[in-house]
Design an enzyme around this catalytic site. Structure first.
Site, PDB file in Angstrom:
ATOM      1  N   GLU A 132       0.856  -1.189   0.000  1.00 41.89           N
ATOM      2  CA  GLU A 132       0.000   0.000   0.000  1.00 41.89           C
ATOM      3  C   GLU A 132       0.891   1.238   0.000  1.00 41.89           C
ATOM      4  O   GLU A 132       1.705   1.430   0.917  1.00 41.89           O
ATOM      5  CB  GLU A 132      -0.942   0.038   1.216  1.00 41.89           C
ATOM      6  CG  GLU A 132      -1.926   1.218   1.103  1.00 41.89           C
ATOM      7  CD  GLU A 132      -2.829   1.399   2.317  1.00 41.89           C
ATOM      8  OE1 GLU A 132      -2.567   0.795   3.364  1.00 41.89           O
ATOM      9  OE2 GLU A 132      -3.791   2.180   2.213  1.00 41.89           O
ATOM     10  N   GLU A 184       4.759   5.011   3.680  1.00 44.23           N
ATOM     11  CA  GLU A 184       4.220   6.336   4.012  1.00 44.23           C
ATOM     12  C   GLU A 184       5.381   7.318   4.076  1.00 44.23           C
ATOM     13  O   GLU A 184       6.457   6.987   4.551  1.00 44.23           O
ATOM     14  CB  GLU A 184       3.468   6.255   5.351  1.00 44.23           C
ATOM     15  CG  GLU A 184       2.926   7.547   5.894  1.00 44.23           C
ATOM     16  CD  GLU A 184       1.971   8.263   4.950  1.00 44.23           C
ATOM     17  OE1 GLU A 184       0.999   7.645   4.485  1.00 44.23           O
ATOM     18  OE2 GLU A 184       2.227   9.463   4.660  1.00 44.23           O
ATOM     19  N   ASP A 198      -3.372  11.452  -2.789  1.00 42.76           N
ATOM     20  CA  ASP A 198      -3.510  12.882  -3.080  1.00 42.76           C
ATOM     21  C   ASP A 198      -3.961  13.049  -4.538  1.00 42.76           C
ATOM     22  O   ASP A 198      -3.295  12.561  -5.448  1.00 42.76           O
ATOM     23  CB  ASP A 198      -2.149  13.554  -2.857  1.00 42.76           C
ATOM     24  CG  ASP A 198      -2.260  15.068  -2.820  1.00 42.76           C
ATOM     25  OD1 ASP A 198      -3.124  15.616  -3.538  1.00 42.76           O
ATOM     26  OD2 ASP A 198      -1.484  15.697  -2.092  1.00 42.76           O
ATOM     27  N   LYS A 227      -4.903  19.940  -9.934  1.00 44.57           N
ATOM     28  CA  LYS A 227      -4.502  20.867 -10.992  1.00 44.57           C
ATOM     29  C   LYS A 227      -3.750  20.150 -12.105  1.00 44.57           C
ATOM     30  O   LYS A 227      -2.904  19.287 -11.836  1.00 44.57           O
ATOM     31  CB  LYS A 227      -3.614  21.972 -10.410  1.00 44.57           C
ATOM     32  CG  LYS A 227      -4.392  22.921  -9.515  1.00 44.57           C
ATOM     33  CD  LYS A 227      -3.496  23.984  -8.904  1.00 44.57           C
ATOM     34  CE  LYS A 227      -4.322  24.847  -7.955  1.00 44.57           C
ATOM     35  NZ  LYS A 227      -3.494  25.587  -6.995  1.00 44.57           N
ATOM     36  N   ASP A 249     -12.313   9.309  -3.442  1.00 49.28           N
ATOM     37  CA  ASP A 249     -13.535  10.099  -3.488  1.00 49.28           C
ATOM     38  C   ASP A 249     -13.451  11.115  -4.618  1.00 49.28           C
ATOM     39  O   ASP A 249     -14.440  11.758  -4.944  1.00 49.28           O
ATOM     40  CB  ASP A 249     -13.710  10.868  -2.179  1.00 49.28           C
ATOM     41  CG  ASP A 249     -12.523  11.784  -1.925  1.00 49.28           C
ATOM     42  OD1 ASP A 249     -11.387  11.269  -1.840  1.00 49.28           O
ATOM     43  OD2 ASP A 249     -12.699  13.018  -1.862  1.00 49.28           O
ATOM     44  N   THR A 253     -12.136   2.446   6.155  1.00 48.77           N
ATOM     45  CA  THR A 253     -11.243   3.075   7.138  1.00 48.77           C
ATOM     46  C   THR A 253     -11.938   4.262   7.812  1.00 48.77           C
ATOM     47  O   THR A 253     -12.991   4.713   7.369  1.00 48.77           O
ATOM     48  CB  THR A 253      -9.967   3.585   6.437  1.00 48.77           C
ATOM     49  OG1 THR A 253     -10.339   4.617   5.518  1.00 48.77           O
ATOM     50  CG2 THR A 253      -9.284   2.464   5.677  1.00 48.77           C
ATOM     51  N   GLU A 254     -11.312   4.756   8.865  1.00 48.97           N
ATOM     52  CA  GLU A 254     -11.816   5.958   9.549  1.00 48.97           C
ATOM     53  C   GLU A 254     -11.998   7.102   8.563  1.00 48.97           C
ATOM     54  O   GLU A 254     -13.001   7.808   8.550  1.00 48.97           O
ATOM     55  CB  GLU A 254     -10.812   6.422  10.612  1.00 48.97           C
ATOM     56  CG  GLU A 254     -11.151   6.032  12.027  1.00 48.97           C
ATOM     57  CD  GLU A 254     -10.195   6.656  13.027  1.00 48.97           C
ATOM     58  OE1 GLU A 254     -10.081   7.891  13.050  1.00 48.97           O
ATOM     59  OE2 GLU A 254      -9.544   5.894  13.766  1.00 48.97           O
ATOM     60  N   TYR A 255     -10.968   7.275   7.757  1.00 48.76           N
ATOM     61  CA  TYR A 255     -10.929   8.341   6.759  1.00 48.76           C
ATOM     62  C   TYR A 255     -12.107   8.218   5.789  1.00 48.76           C
ATOM     63  O   TYR A 255     -12.802   9.180   5.474  1.00 48.76           O
ATOM     64  CB  TYR A 255      -9.599   8.223   6.018  1.00 48.76           C
ATOM     65  CG  TYR A 255      -9.237   9.363   5.113  1.00 48.76           C
ATOM     66  CD1 TYR A 255      -8.901  10.614   5.615  1.00 48.76           C
ATOM     67  CD2 TYR A 255      -9.193   9.175   3.731  1.00 48.76           C
ATOM     68  CE1 TYR A 255      -8.545  11.656   4.772  1.00 48.76           C
ATOM     69  CE2 TYR A 255      -8.835  10.208   2.883  1.00 48.76           C
ATOM     70  CZ  TYR A 255      -8.511  11.443   3.398  1.00 48.76           C
ATOM     71  OH  TYR A 255      -8.157  12.466   2.564  1.00 48.76           O
ATOM     72  N   GLU A 256     -12.335   6.979   5.350  1.00 51.27           N
ATOM     73  CA  GLU A 256     -13.414   6.687   4.405  1.00 51.27           C
ATOM     74  C   GLU A 256     -14.778   6.948   5.042  1.00 51.27           C
ATOM     75  O   GLU A 256     -15.702   7.440   4.388  1.00 51.27           O
ATOM     76  CB  GLU A 256     -13.280   5.217   3.978  1.00 51.27           C
ATOM     77  CG  GLU A 256     -14.099   4.812   2.791  1.00 51.27           C
ATOM     78  CD  GLU A 256     -13.718   3.410   2.313  1.00 51.27           C
ATOM     79  OE1 GLU A 256     -12.578   2.968   2.566  1.00 51.27           O
ATOM     80  OE2 GLU A 256     -14.563   2.765   1.700  1.00 51.27           O
TER      81      GLU A 256
END
Lengths: 208, 208
Positions: free
Chosen positions: A43, A68, A115, A119, A151, A187-190
């Protein structure tokens, strides 16, 4: 995601038993590190580690590596998941340097909520741009498989086109992961997106 | 779209100078019909003809053919656009029979707001299913190009995957055509979606 620094970051990173510091020594030898010949899933941009840790628990027959860039993100993942799992390792590093980390030994790459760099002038920084797809070419063991969740529709559209032009077959697309049959670790983020009514998109590309 | 029958349908169809009745005679000879060697673009399911007629006016150097299954739809298009254009013809027929109509003489196929057939058991009826892609193989002159617009995300997702698996490169995807740079002729039908706040999706696939 802009985060404050966590106190004692260096100490926490140093004492973590599943954060691999000298990973360049392991290039081509990751299966030795895991002491098995199971497939390795990577990942890129593991964030807080929710996805990776839950996947590792669910699939003990697969080895998972999370990469990461930011120490202050990794340290949060370590604090959340202090326990070492036999089939999980994490590394700190930049995707641009992936060839220094891996030989041809990866089975699947996950890109979760990368990310979007919306642009146009930043589009080469998207993790599915041709620059990165070229890097990934040297990481995959046999067939190439990239699975992403996002998203962001700009990133999704450019990823479909970029993968397709690079020779990947778009094996699956879904614009509403929550209400689909696709297996998903939310996930939490999701969950934050879901709670805002934002649909999550899923994309799977494969290449021989 | 369920429509009432138009009075004098047969009479209107019979007297239309750009509706080709005996089109099987033209198989392989459509450029003779147009009296030039310009590329031929085909719209399958032309509906009321807005897209086709406006395209034909805008691009006189391209020949356009519209195909539509239902007489009661064609008759409305003819009533709306009574004037014959040199570069526009329409035919009544079913996409399953396209090989009886054309030899390898088409440059681009347009699929605008095709029936999404959203149920899985009907997926073969979608105009981008492998069944239809196989038919289209025998229609294209040189490179193959399919351009579609749809409001339906199930059809969009299945079309991306189907085209990709069939060897098409996904050259462009856009999830918000109205706010994109892509040239677009907005039909009456499309305007209804816009007014409801529904986004229109655009997909272009090419194959050598």
């Amino acid at each position: 995601m802009r985060l404050r620094n966590v106190k004692d970051t260096d100490k926490i990173l140093d004492s973590c038993s599943y954060l691999i510091k000298d990973y360049t020594n392991l290039k081509g030898k990751w299966n030795e590190e895991f002491q098995n010949n199971n497939p390795i899933y990577l990942e890129i941009g593991m964030g807080m580690g929710d996805f990776l840790y839950k996947m590792a628990l669910k699939y003990p027959e697969i080895n998972f590596i999370g990469m990461e860039k930011q120490s202050k993100v990794i340290v949060r993942a370590i604090k959340k998941y202090p326990q070492k799992l036999a089939n999980l390792r994490i590394i700190r590093g930049d995707a641009l340097n992936l060839k220094q980390v891996f030989a041809k030994e990866i089975a699947t790459i996950y890109l979760n909520f990368s990310d979007p760099w919306p642009k146009i002038r930043h589009q080469n920084r998207r993790l599915t741009s041709a620059i990165f797809l070229n890097i990934y070419e040297d990481l995959f063991k046999n067939n190439k498989r990239i699975i992403m969740k996002t998203d962001n529709l700009t990133l999704l559209a450019s990823s479909i086109v970029s993968l397709s032009k690079f020779g990947y077959i778009i094996n699956e697309v879904n614009f509403d992961l929550e209400n689909s049959d696709i297996y998903n670790i939310c996930t939490e983020y999701e969950m934050k997106f879901r709670n805002m009514g934002i649909k999550i998109n899923y994309l799977e590309g494969i290449k021989k």
